[in-house]
Write a protein that holds these residues in place. Structure first.
Motif, PDB file in Angstrom:
ATOM      1  N   PHE A   1       0.826  -1.208   0.000  1.00 31.80           N
ATOM      2  CA  PHE A   1       0.000   0.000   0.000  1.00 31.80           C
ATOM      3  C   PHE A   1       0.861   1.259   0.000  1.00 31.80           C
ATOM      4  O   PHE A   1       0.453   2.298  -0.523  1.00 31.80           O
ATOM      5  CB  PHE A   1      -0.952  -0.002   1.193  1.00 31.80           C
ATOM      6  CG  PHE A   1      -2.093  -0.964   1.034  1.00 31.80           C
ATOM      7  CD1 PHE A   1      -3.169  -0.650   0.223  1.00 31.80           C
ATOM      8  CD2 PHE A   1      -2.081  -2.193   1.677  1.00 31.80           C
ATOM      9  CE1 PHE A   1      -4.225  -1.538   0.063  1.00 31.80           C
ATOM     10  CE2 PHE A   1      -3.126  -3.089   1.517  1.00 31.80           C
ATOM     11  CZ  PHE A   1      -4.206  -2.763   0.706  1.00 31.80           C
ATOM     12  N   GLY A   2       2.040   1.173   0.593  1.00 34.10           N
ATOM     13  CA  GLY A   2       2.955   2.299   0.548  1.00 34.10           C
ATOM     14  C   GLY A   2       3.397   2.585  -0.877  1.00 34.10           C
ATOM     15  O   GLY A   2       3.458   3.739  -1.310  1.00 34.10           O
ATOM     16  N   HIS A   3       3.716   1.533  -1.615  1.00 35.75           N
ATOM     17  CA  HIS A   3       4.095   1.681  -3.022  1.00 35.75           C
ATOM     18  C   HIS A   3       2.954   2.351  -3.802  1.00 35.75           C
ATOM     19  O   HIS A   3       3.166   3.307  -4.556  1.00 35.75           O
ATOM     20  CB  HIS A   3       4.394   0.303  -3.616  1.00 35.75           C
ATOM     21  CG  HIS A   3       4.724   0.315  -5.071  1.00 35.75           C
ATOM     22  ND1 HIS A   3       6.001   0.478  -5.540  1.00 35.75           N
ATOM     23  CD2 HIS A   3       3.930   0.201  -6.172  1.00 35.75           C
ATOM     24  CE1 HIS A   3       5.995   0.459  -6.865  1.00 35.75           C
ATOM     25  NE2 HIS A   3       4.746   0.287  -7.272  1.00 35.75           N
ATOM     26  N   TYR A   4       1.760   1.865  -3.588  1.00 32.99           N
ATOM     27  CA  TYR A   4       0.590   2.412  -4.278  1.00 32.99           C
ATOM     28  C   TYR A   4       0.313   3.851  -3.832  1.00 32.99           C
ATOM     29  O   TYR A   4       0.057   4.735  -4.654  1.00 32.99           O
ATOM     30  CB  TYR A   4      -0.612   1.520  -3.971  1.00 32.99           C
ATOM     31  CG  TYR A   4      -1.840   1.810  -4.810  1.00 32.99           C
ATOM     32  CD1 TYR A   4      -1.876   1.468  -6.155  1.00 32.99           C
ATOM     33  CD2 TYR A   4      -2.958   2.410  -4.252  1.00 32.99           C
ATOM     34  CE1 TYR A   4      -3.000   1.726  -6.933  1.00 32.99           C
ATOM     35  CE2 TYR A   4      -4.090   2.675  -5.007  1.00 32.99           C
ATOM     36  CZ  TYR A   4      -4.108   2.325  -6.351  1.00 32.99           C
ATOM     37  OH  TYR A   4      -5.221   2.589  -7.099  1.00 32.99           O
ATOM     38  N   GLY A   5       0.392   4.085  -2.524  1.00 35.48           N
ATOM     39  CA  GLY A   5       0.111   5.413  -1.990  1.00 35.48           C
ATOM     40  C   GLY A   5       1.145   6.449  -2.371  1.00 35.48           C
ATOM     41  O   GLY A   5       0.813   7.618  -2.591  1.00 35.48           O
ATOM     42  N   ASP A   6       2.416   6.053  -2.468  1.00 37.25           N
ATOM     43  CA  ASP A   6       3.468   6.992  -2.853  1.00 37.25           C
ATOM     44  C   ASP A   6       3.496   7.248  -4.358  1.00 37.25           C
ATOM     45  O   ASP A   6       4.011   8.269  -4.812  1.00 37.25           O
ATOM     46  CB  ASP A   6       4.840   6.468  -2.395  1.00 37.25           C
ATOM     47  CG  ASP A   6       5.099   6.735  -0.912  1.00 37.25           C
ATOM     48  OD1 ASP A   6       4.579   7.744  -0.397  1.00 37.25           O
ATOM     49  OD2 ASP A   6       5.816   5.939  -0.279  1.00 37.25           O
ATOM     50  N   ARG A   7       2.954   6.326  -5.139  1.00 42.70           N
ATOM     51  CA  ARG A   7       2.953   6.506  -6.594  1.00 42.70           C
ATOM     52  C   ARG A   7       1.638   7.065  -7.123  1.00 42.70           C
ATOM     53  O   ARG A   7       1.628   7.922  -7.990  1.00 42.70           O
ATOM     54  CB  ARG A   7       3.212   5.167  -7.291  1.00 42.70           C
ATOM     55  CG  ARG A   7       4.653   4.691  -7.198  1.00 42.70           C
ATOM     56  CD  ARG A   7       4.971   3.711  -8.306  1.00 42.70           C
ATOM     57  NE  ARG A   7       4.814   4.326  -9.617  1.00 42.70           N
ATOM     58  CZ  ARG A   7       4.942   3.669 -10.769  1.00 42.70           C
ATOM     59  NH1 ARG A   7       5.223   2.383 -10.760  1.00 42.70           N
ATOM     60  NH2 ARG A   7       4.793   4.287 -11.928  1.00 42.70           N
ATOM     61  N   VAL A   8       0.513   6.571  -6.601  1.00 43.69           N
ATOM     62  CA  VAL A   8      -0.801   6.916  -7.160  1.00 43.69           C
ATOM     63  C   VAL A   8      -1.542   7.918  -6.286  1.00 43.69           C
ATOM     64  O   VAL A   8      -2.232   8.797  -6.781  1.00 43.69           O
ATOM     65  CB  VAL A   8      -1.653   5.640  -7.354  1.00 43.69           C
ATOM     66  CG1 VAL A   8      -3.029   5.980  -7.907  1.00 43.69           C
ATOM     67  CG2 VAL A   8      -0.927   4.662  -8.260  1.00 43.69           C
TER      68      VAL A   8
ATOM     69  N   THR B   1       8.637  13.301   1.446  1.00 45.39           N
ATOM     70  CA  THR B   1       7.240  13.173   1.010  1.00 45.39           C
ATOM     71  C   THR B   1       7.047  12.026   0.022  1.00 45.39           C
ATOM     72  O   THR B   1       6.080  11.265   0.114  1.00 45.39           O
ATOM     73  CB  THR B   1       6.761  14.485   0.346  1.00 45.39           C
ATOM     74  OG1 THR B   1       6.785  15.526   1.328  1.00 45.39           O
ATOM     75  CG2 THR B   1       5.347  14.343  -0.191  1.00 45.39           C
ATOM     76  N   ARG B   2       7.959  11.887  -0.939  1.00 48.24           N
ATOM     77  CA  ARG B   2       7.742  10.927  -2.013  1.00 48.24           C
ATOM     78  C   ARG B   2       7.882   9.475  -1.571  1.00 48.24           C
ATOM     79  O   ARG B   2       7.483   8.566  -2.302  1.00 48.24           O
ATOM     80  CB  ARG B   2       8.691  11.213  -3.177  1.00 48.24           C
ATOM     81  CG  ARG B   2      10.167  11.074  -2.847  1.00 48.24           C
ATOM     82  CD  ARG B   2      11.009  11.390  -4.090  1.00 48.24           C
ATOM     83  NE  ARG B   2      12.416  11.239  -3.832  1.00 48.24           N
ATOM     84  CZ  ARG B   2      13.193  12.225  -3.412  1.00 48.24           C
ATOM     85  NH1 ARG B   2      12.685  13.427  -3.214  1.00 48.24           N
ATOM     86  NH2 ARG B   2      14.472  12.018  -3.197  1.00 48.24           N
ATOM     87  N   VAL B   3       8.448   9.220  -0.389  1.00 49.21           N
ATOM     88  CA  VAL B   3       8.561   7.841   0.112  1.00 49.21           C
ATOM     89  C   VAL B   3       8.033   7.728   1.544  1.00 49.21           C
ATOM     90  O   VAL B   3       8.275   6.740   2.217  1.00 49.21           O
ATOM     91  CB  VAL B   3      10.029   7.343   0.057  1.00 49.21           C
ATOM     92  CG1 VAL B   3      10.505   7.211  -1.372  1.00 49.21           C
ATOM     93  CG2 VAL B   3      10.954   8.258   0.858  1.00 49.21           C
TER      94      VAL B   3
ATOM     95  N   THR C   1       7.001  21.054   6.348  1.00 49.73           N
ATOM     96  CA  THR C   1       6.914  19.932   5.411  1.00 49.73           C
ATOM     97  C   THR C   1       8.036  19.998   4.374  1.00 49.73           C
ATOM     98  O   THR C   1       8.649  18.979   4.040  1.00 49.73           O
ATOM     99  CB  THR C   1       5.553  19.941   4.691  1.00 49.73           C
ATOM    100  OG1 THR C   1       4.508  19.864   5.665  1.00 49.73           O
ATOM    101  CG2 THR C   1       5.426  18.756   3.741  1.00 49.73           C
ATOM    102  N   ASP C   2       8.343  21.197   3.871  1.00 49.20           N
ATOM    103  CA  ASP C   2       9.429  21.348   2.897  1.00 49.20           C
ATOM    104  C   ASP C   2      10.784  21.011   3.528  1.00 49.20           C
ATOM    105  O   ASP C   2      11.650  20.412   2.881  1.00 49.20           O
ATOM    106  CB  ASP C   2       9.469  22.775   2.340  1.00 49.20           C
ATOM    107  CG  ASP C   2       8.370  23.010   1.309  1.00 49.20           C
ATOM    108  OD1 ASP C   2       7.842  22.020   0.779  1.00 49.20           O
ATOM    109  OD2 ASP C   2       8.055  24.180   1.045  1.00 49.20           O
TER     110      ASP C   2
END
Length: 458
Positions: free
Chosen positions: A75-82, A363-365, A427-428
Motif C-alpha cells: 500500500f505504501g508503493h501504491y500510496g506513494d505513486r498513485v 514526502t515521495r517515500v 513539510t518542505d
C-alpha cells in the motif's frame, strides 16, 4: 487560460476520516487479540494442553503482524505513486473481508484441520489491511496539518487505536453479559466480528469523500514521484527505516502484553472471580486512559519536541513493569484494573510516535518508509510479544517476562535518541530535495556512450 487547482479536503474532514478509519481497523484487529486470549484455542486447536492451545492461538495472532510490513510495502508503493486516498479505501475493504469472514468460519469440530488453516489465511488478510492503513491515515493528517501542529493532528489518527480498543472490549463485554459463559465460548464470540460490517460501511462512505493531500500533489507537479518507493527506501533511507522499527518495538511490545497477554494471564487467577468480565472492564478503563494520553502528549510534543515526550515513557517502562505484575498477581479486581489502566496509559508514547516516525522520511517515500518501518517494529513487538511472554513465563516465571521488557526498552530508547528531532521542521524542510532515484538513473545513462547505454538497458 487558468489551470484549475485540484480540490482539497478540509483539515477537520481529514482528521475525522482518519480517526474513523483507524478506529474501525483497530477494532477489527483488537477483537481478534481478545478472542485469541479467551476462546480461539479451544475452538480451533482442541485436544492440546491449555498452554499449547494458547500458544497456537497467539501464533495465529502473530501471523497478522508478519503480514503487516508486506501490507505496508504494497500500500505504501501504491500510496506513494498513485495517491494516499485510494490506498486507504482499499486497505479498509481488505480488513473488512478478513474480519467478517472470521465471524463466519466453522471451528475445528465442524471442518477439521481446514479451520485453523483458513483462520491463519484470514488473519494474514487482516494484517495486510492494517499494514496499509496506519501509514496512509497518519500521513493524510500530517500532510494537511498546520506547521507546528503535526503532532496534534496525527494524534487523531493515533487516537483510533484506543478508540478501537474501547469499542472492541465494550462489544465483547456487552456480548458476554447477555449470555452464559458456555454460550459465549461456543458462538457468542463471533458477534463482534460480524458487527464489524456496520462500521466498515460508515468508514468507506467517509473516506470516499476525501481529496488528495497538497504535499503529494506538489510532489507530482515537481516530478518527484518515485517509481519504486521501497527500492529508494532501501538504498537511501536504511538508517531511519531500521531506527524507526527499533523505536516502535517497545511501545508495541508493552501494549500487547498489557492488552492481550494479561487477559490470558488473568485466567490463572481464580481469586478474580469472572476473569473474562474483570479483564474486559480493566481493558475499557485502560483504553480511556490511553485515549487521553495519546492526544495530550502528542499536543505536548509539538511544543517541547517528540523525543522529550517519548523517552520518559520508555525509561518509565524499565521501572513500571515490576510493580505492574505485582499488582496483577495480587488477584483482586481493583488491583488488576489499576495495573491495566496504568499500564495502558504508559503506552501513550504511541501518540507522538506517529508524527515522529513520519517525519523521518521525504514526502515521495513517506507512506512506504514510515509504514514499513513501523510494521517491522510491530512484528518483533506486538506480533511476538504475547507468545514470547507465555514461553518466558513457563520457563522462568514472570521475572523473565519483566527482564524481557526492560531489554526491549533499552533498545528502543537508544533508537529514539539516534533519530532526528523533527517537531519544528516544516513539510518542505522534512524533504531532502534529492531527485527521484529513477530520474538520477536516467540522467546517468544519458551521459553514457550509446554502446554503454544499450548494455545497461539490456
Amino acid at each position: 487560460m487558468a489551470v484549475a487547482l485540484a480540490p482539497h479536503s478540509r483539515p477537520t474532514h481529514v482528521v475525522l476520516a482518519s480517526l474513523v478509519g483507524t478506529a474501525i481497523e483497530w477494532y477489527d484487529f483488537y477483537i481478534y487479540g481478545i478472542a485469541a486470549a479467551l476462546v480461539l484455542g479451544p475452538q480451533f486447536f482442541p485436544g492440546m494442553s491449555d498452554t499449547s492451545a494458547m500458544l497456537a492461538a497467539f501464533a495465529t495472532f502473530g501471523v497478522g503482524f508478519i503480514a503487516r510490513p508486506i501490507g505496508a510495502a504494497l500500500f505504501g508503493h501504491y500510496g506513494d505513486r498513485v495517491g494516499r486516498k485510494k490506498a486507504l479505501v482499499i486497505s479498509l475493504m481488505l480488513m473488512a473481508i478478513g474480519t467478517f469472514a472470521v465471524g463466519l468460519l466453522p471451528n475445528y469440530e465442524s471442518i477439521g484441520i481446514a479451520a485453523p488453516l483458513v483462520l491463519v489465511a484470514l488473519r494474514f488478510i487482516q494484517g495486510l489491511g492494517i499494514g496499509g492503513e496506519w501509514g496512509g491515515a497518519a500521513l493524510m493528517t500530517a500532510e494537511y496539518a498546520p506547521h507546528k501542529r503535526r503532532g496534534l493532528y496525527v494524534s487523531w489518527a493515533q487516537f483510533g487505536s484506543p478508540a478501537g480498543l474501547l469499542m472492541a472490549n465494550g462489544v465483547f463485554l456487552a456480548v458476554r453479559g447477555m449470555m452464559s459463559a458456555e454460550q459465549f465460548a461456543d458462538w457468542g464470540w463471533r458477534i463482534p466480528f460480524l458487527l464489524s460490517i456496520v462500521l466498515i460501511v460508515v468508514g468507506w462512505v467517509i473516506r470516499q469523500t476525501l481529496h488528495e493531500t497538497p504535499a503529494f500533489e506538489k510532489a507530482q507537479k515537481e516530478g518527484r514521484i518515485e517509481r519504486q518507493p521501497l527500492m529508494t527506501i532501501m538504498l537511501r533511507y536504511k538508517r531511519p527505516l531500521f531506527l524507526v522499527a527499533g523505536a516502535y518495538i517497545l511501545n508495541n511490545t508493552v501494549f500487547f502484553i498489557v492488552t492481550t497477554y494479561t487477559l490470558a494471564h488473568a485466567k490463572g487467577l481464580p481469586s478474580l472471580g469472572d476473569t473474562t468480565q474483570i479483564a474486559l472492564i480493566a481493558q475499557l478503563v485502560g483504553g480511556l486512559t490511553l485515549a487521553v494520553g495519546v492526544v495530550a502528549f502528542s499536543w505536548l510534543s509539538d511544543s517541547i519536541g517528540r523525543k522529550r515526550v517519548i523517552l520518559p515513557f520508555y525509561f518509565g517502562w524499565m521501572l513500571w513493569i515490576w510493580p505492574m505484575f505485582w499488582l496483577i498477581d495480587l488477584g483482586t479486581p481493583i488491583a488488576f484494573i489499576t495495573a491495566i489502566a496504568i499500564g495502558t496509559f504508559m503506552t501513550s508514547a504511541y501518540g507522538p510516535l506517529g508524527a515522529f516516525m513520519l517525519e523521518q522520511f521525504d514526502t515521495r517515500v513517506r507512506y512506504t518508509g514510515a509504514g514499513v518501518g513501523q510494521q517491522l517494529g510491530s512484528i518483533l513487538g506486538g506480533g511476538m510479544a504475547p507468545m514470547i511472554a507465555v514461553q518466558l513465563n513457563a520457563v522462568g516465571g514472570i521475572t523473565a517476562v519483566q527482564i524481557y521488557v526492560v531489554t526491549v526498552a533499552i533498545i528502543s530508547a537508544g533508537c529514539v535518541m539516534l533519530l532526528r528531532e523533527s517537531a519544528a521542521l516544516t513539510t518542505d524542510e522534512l524533504d531532502d530535495r534529492v531527485p527521484p532515484l529513477g530520474a538520477q538513473v536516467q540522467g546517468e545513462m544519458a551521459s553514457m556512450p550509446l554502446a554503454l547505454q544499450a548494455e545497461a538497458a539490456g
